[in-house]
Each structure stands twice: as C-alpha cells, then as structure tokens.
Design a protein around this motif. Structure first.
Motif, short mmCIF file in Angstrom:
data_model
loop_
_atom_site.label_atom_id
_atom_site.label_comp_id
_atom_site.label_asym_id
_atom_site.label_seq_id
_atom_site.Cartn_x
_atom_site.Cartn_y
_atom_site.Cartn_z
N THR A 41 -148.59 -30.52 33.35
CA THR A 41 -149.10 -30.48 34.72
C THR A 41 -148.03 -31.01 35.66
O THR A 41 -147.49 -32.10 35.46
N GLY A 42 -147.72 -30.22 36.69
CA GLY A 42 -146.71 -30.62 37.66
C GLY A 42 -145.92 -29.43 38.15
O GLY A 42 -146.39 -28.29 38.11
N GLU A 43 -144.70 -29.71 38.63
CA GLU A 43 -143.89 -28.67 39.26
C GLU A 43 -142.45 -28.70 38.76
O GLU A 43 -141.94 -29.75 38.37
N LYS A 44 -141.82 -27.55 38.79
CA LYS A 44 -140.38 -27.41 38.65
C LYS A 44 -139.88 -26.61 39.85
O LYS A 44 -140.60 -25.75 40.38
N CYS A 45 -138.66 -26.88 40.29
CA CYS A 45 -138.11 -26.10 41.40
C CYS A 45 -136.62 -25.87 41.20
O CYS A 45 -135.98 -26.50 40.37
N TRP A 46 -136.08 -24.94 42.01
CA TRP A 46 -134.68 -24.52 41.91
C TRP A 46 -134.38 -23.97 40.52
O TRP A 46 -133.31 -24.20 39.96
N ILE A 47 -135.33 -23.24 39.95
CA ILE A 47 -135.18 -22.72 38.60
C ILE A 47 -134.67 -21.27 38.67
O ILE A 47 -135.38 -20.38 39.15
N SER A 48 -133.46 -21.06 38.21
CA SER A 48 -132.90 -19.71 38.22
C SER A 48 -133.68 -18.80 37.27
O SER A 48 -134.10 -19.22 36.18
N ASN A 49 -133.89 -17.58 37.70
CA ASN A 49 -134.67 -16.53 37.01
C ASN A 49 -136.17 -16.73 37.14
O ASN A 49 -136.94 -15.89 36.69
N ALA A 50 -136.62 -17.85 37.74
CA ALA A 50 -138.04 -18.02 38.00
C ALA A 50 -138.42 -17.27 39.28
O ALA A 50 -137.60 -17.18 40.19
N PRO A 51 -139.60 -16.70 39.34
CA PRO A 51 -140.68 -16.74 38.34
C PRO A 51 -140.71 -15.51 37.43
O PRO A 51 -141.77 -15.17 36.91
N GLU A 52 -139.56 -14.86 37.23
CA GLU A 52 -139.55 -13.57 36.54
C GLU A 52 -139.06 -13.63 35.11
O GLU A 52 -138.98 -12.60 34.43
N ALA A 53 -138.69 -14.82 34.61
CA ALA A 53 -138.21 -14.95 33.24
C ALA A 53 -139.32 -14.65 32.24
O ALA A 53 -140.51 -14.75 32.55
N ASP A 54 -138.92 -14.31 31.01
CA ASP A 54 -139.88 -14.07 29.94
C ASP A 54 -140.22 -15.35 29.18
O ASP A 54 -141.29 -15.43 28.57
N PHE A 55 -139.30 -16.32 29.19
CA PHE A 55 -139.61 -17.62 28.61
C PHE A 55 -138.77 -18.69 29.31
O PHE A 55 -137.72 -18.40 29.89
N TYR A 56 -139.26 -19.93 29.24
CA TYR A 56 -138.62 -21.06 29.89
C TYR A 56 -138.38 -22.18 28.88
O TYR A 56 -139.23 -22.46 28.04
N THR A 57 -137.21 -22.80 28.94
CA THR A 57 -137.00 -24.06 28.23
C THR A 57 -137.35 -25.16 29.23
O THR A 57 -136.66 -25.34 30.24
N VAL A 58 -138.44 -25.84 28.97
CA VAL A 58 -139.06 -26.76 29.93
C VAL A 58 -138.93 -28.19 29.42
O VAL A 58 -139.18 -28.47 28.24
N PHE A 59 -138.56 -29.10 30.33
CA PHE A 59 -138.40 -30.51 29.99
C PHE A 59 -139.49 -31.30 30.71
O PHE A 59 -139.62 -31.23 31.93
N ALA A 60 -140.30 -32.03 29.92
CA ALA A 60 -141.48 -32.70 30.47
C ALA A 60 -141.54 -34.14 29.97
O ALA A 60 -140.99 -34.49 28.92
N ARG A 61 -142.29 -34.95 30.72
CA ARG A 61 -142.45 -36.38 30.43
C ARG A 61 -143.58 -36.58 29.42
O ARG A 61 -144.74 -36.38 29.74
N THR A 62 -143.22 -36.94 28.18
CA THR A 62 -144.22 -37.19 27.15
C THR A 62 -144.51 -38.67 26.97
O THR A 62 -145.57 -39.03 26.44
#
Length: 375
Positions: A143-164
């Motif tokens: 839950t939250g936001e990412k910004c300034w992500i190249s190829n978003a929002p059209e990419a087929d998959f994302y490598t996402v870094f989140a706070r666990t």
C-alpha cells in the motif's frame, strides 16, 4: 587499477551499433508516441539480439552498448537501458521460476520491465522508502505510491522495493517481482521535459507472496544497490554517447559554417571551445570505462568509481551539449534539430539513479572512510 583498452573487434562493434541505431532504430523511434512505451522499438531490440547481449553483458559491454546506441538514437538507448534496469534484479536475485517466466520474454522484446524504487518522499534517500508491505497469512499487501518510474504505467512487470520492517532503515526493505495485472495496482503517466514513458504507480493493497520475493525478505536494499552499482557507470556511458554525438555535429558545423571571411574553426575562440569539448568527453569516456572494468573484475571501491563515472560524465555531457548549441546558434533551438533533442535529453541523467549531489556524497564518504590514520 585495472588496465584496459578496447580491442579492434570492440571498436568495430561500437561503430556497427551506431550505424544500426541510425539506420534501423531511429526510424522506429520517430514513429513512437511521445510519453509512451515504443513496443515496436523494444521488439526490434529483441530481434536484433541487443536485449540478449544486454542481459548477458558485463559492465564494460553494457557501457559500450549504451554509448554506441546513444550516438545514433537516444530513444533506442533508453529503451534498452530500461529493460536492463528492470530485469537485472531478476537475474541477480530471482528464483528459477521468475527467470523462466520473464527472461525469455525480455530477451525477445515481448515484455517490458520497470524498476520501481523512487517515491514521492524517497528519491535520493532510497533507504527512506515508505511503500508499506503489511504481513498477511499468504505474504504481504503493498500500500502506497511510487513515482518517477520509467516505463510506468505500461510495463508488464515491476521490480518493486517496499518497507517490510519499520524502523530498520535500509535493512527493512524487500524486493518483489510484481506483474502489472495484480489487483489493486494502477498507474498514471507524467508529462516530462523529454517525453519518455515515465509515470506514477498506486498500490491499494496489492497482494504479493513469498514466491514474489527477489532475494530474501528485508534484504531488498542490497538488490537495489547492486543494480545501481552496475548501471551508474552505464548512465555515464549514455551521457558520453550524447556528448560524442554533439561533438561530432559541432566539428562538421564549424568546418562548414563560414563567418568573418572563413570557416568557424579558424576562429581561435571557437577552436578552443571544440578542443575543450573533446578533451572533457574523452576524460569522461575513460573514467566510465575504468569504472566498468573495475566492476567486471571485482576490484574494491566500485561504488566510488561508479559514482565518479556517473558524476563526471553526466556533468560533462551537459557542458558539451550546451556548448554545441551555442556554437550552432539559433538553428540548434529549432524543434527537430539533433541538438535541440540532445539538449532536452541530457538534463535528466544528472538527477536519476542518484543525483550529482548524491554521487559527491558517496565519493566523499568512501574517501574519508578509507583515510589512513595519522601517525
């Protein structure tokens, strides 16, 4: 320090790449819709074997690829680099299932990848990530936001870094592979100075499981930094490619353009500027190659060398392109001119993947950390 030199086959390959970019890839780039992923261009990179080479390359080959493509077609260079940036975490830390599912698709140019690290409150300070990964019986919900992500929002998959793990800084971040069709994941495009596919992502309880983790839980920051340590010198290579394109155009222009009774190159003020452009470009190029060669053989001090390469090369490219515009005069300001294009393209690399100020901080920290104590 590693000694290196390009052999004749590497030099010939670079020239082939530049010609390929100019003749085969630039026409596809020109047909693309500004601000959107150019899938025919990505597919062509796959068909030509360049994505295969990208994913199997060491740092020096990656730099040669990016520099050479940038001299001929910056859009092709950017499309290739973004595929690498989004996919390298999978190569580095993905499971066999991740690799089997996505790497053939990326190599063929059928799948578009994205690297989702930056957030509204965590750009240069990547350890301050706030995208929340809340534990569930099956894994986590993002839950939250990412910004300034190249190829978003059209990419087929994302490598996402989140706070666990909260309160743990860099040690509480996990890397996930998140397909774009996961429920709760939406995005929007951002209108940028140079019209690249860049956007924001919104995560509304996006479900991820242990099978989606890249590497180990709470160790994702290392995945991100290893990726950036590889790609930072190659950002410098992209910058060098743009500087070389601007220099090439300036040499031709000052040879052919006449003023005050002769070609511009006969004016000492002009000749000295061109000499300065060439010298800085060559220095940046060598610094980039040295950082890449050090990475490939595992020498110590790679983060500092990568930071130096990115810092010096991107700042140099800004200077070279700006000087080229000045020497070309008003024609370089016309929409569609090579230098007008490069002038917009050259600004962003001084910010993304660690702004110049961050690179200076990395360099200074390592210098002080490795200082010999006084007797």
């Amino acid at each position: 320090m590693t000694a290196f030199a390009l052999d004749p086959s590497q030099t010939a390959w670079c020239e082939e790449l530049r010609t390929l970019a100019e003749q085969r890839l630039r026409p596809l780039a020109e047909k693309g819709e500004p601000g959107h992923v150019n899938r025919p261009l990505v597919a062509a990179l796959g068909e030509l074997g360049l994505l295969e080479r990208l994913l199997d390359s060491g740092a020096l080959d990656l730099c040669l690829l990016r520099e050479s493509l940038a001299r001929g077609c910056t859009e092709a260079e950017t499309a290739l680099a973004l595929q690498g940036l989004g996919t390298y975490p999978v190569i580095q830390a993905g499971t066999p299932a991740h690799r089997e599912r996505w790497l053939p698709e990326v190599r063929a140019g059928r799948a578009v990848a994205a690297f989702a690290l930056s957030e509204p409150g965590a750009g240069s300070d990547a350890a301050a990530l706030a995208l929340d990964a809340a534990h569930t019986p099956d894994g986590w919900r993002l839950t939250g936001e990412k910004c300034w992500i190249s190829n978003a929002p059209e990419a087929d998959f994302y490598t996402v870094f989140a706070r666990t793990t909260h309160g743990a800084g860099a040690r509480g971040v996990t890397a996930f592979l998140v397909p774009a069709d996961r429920p709760g994941l939406t995005g929007s495009s951002l209108d940028m100075l140079s019209p690249h596919p860049i956007g924001a992502l919104a995560f509304d309880g996006v479900p991820v499981t242990h099978d989606d983790v890249l590497g180990e839980p709470d160790r994702g920051f290392r995945v991100a930094m290893n990726t950036l340590n590889l790609f930072r010198p190659s950002v410098g290579a992209f910058a060098v490619g743009m500087a070389r394109a601007a220099l090439d155009a300036t040499v031709v222009h000052t040879e052919e353009r006449t003023a005050f009774g002769g070609p511009l190159r006969e004016l000492q003020a002009v000749a000295h500027q061109v000499a300065e452009m060439a010298t800085r470009t060559e220095a940046a190029r060598l610094l980039v190659y040295a950082a890449a060669a050090a990475y490939d053989v595992g020498e110590p001090g790679v983060p500092r060398r990568a930071a130096m390469a990115k810092l010096f090369a991107t700042e140099t490219a800004q200077y070279v392109v700006d000087t080229a515009v000045q020497l070309h005069g008003a024609r370089a300001l016309r929409r569609g001119h090579l230098l007008e294009h490069l002038y917009r393209e050259v600004r962003a690399p001084r910010i993304y993947e660690g702004a110049s100020e961050v690179q200076r901080t990395i360099i200074a920290k390592e210098l002080y950390a490795n200082r010999e104590p006084s007797a």
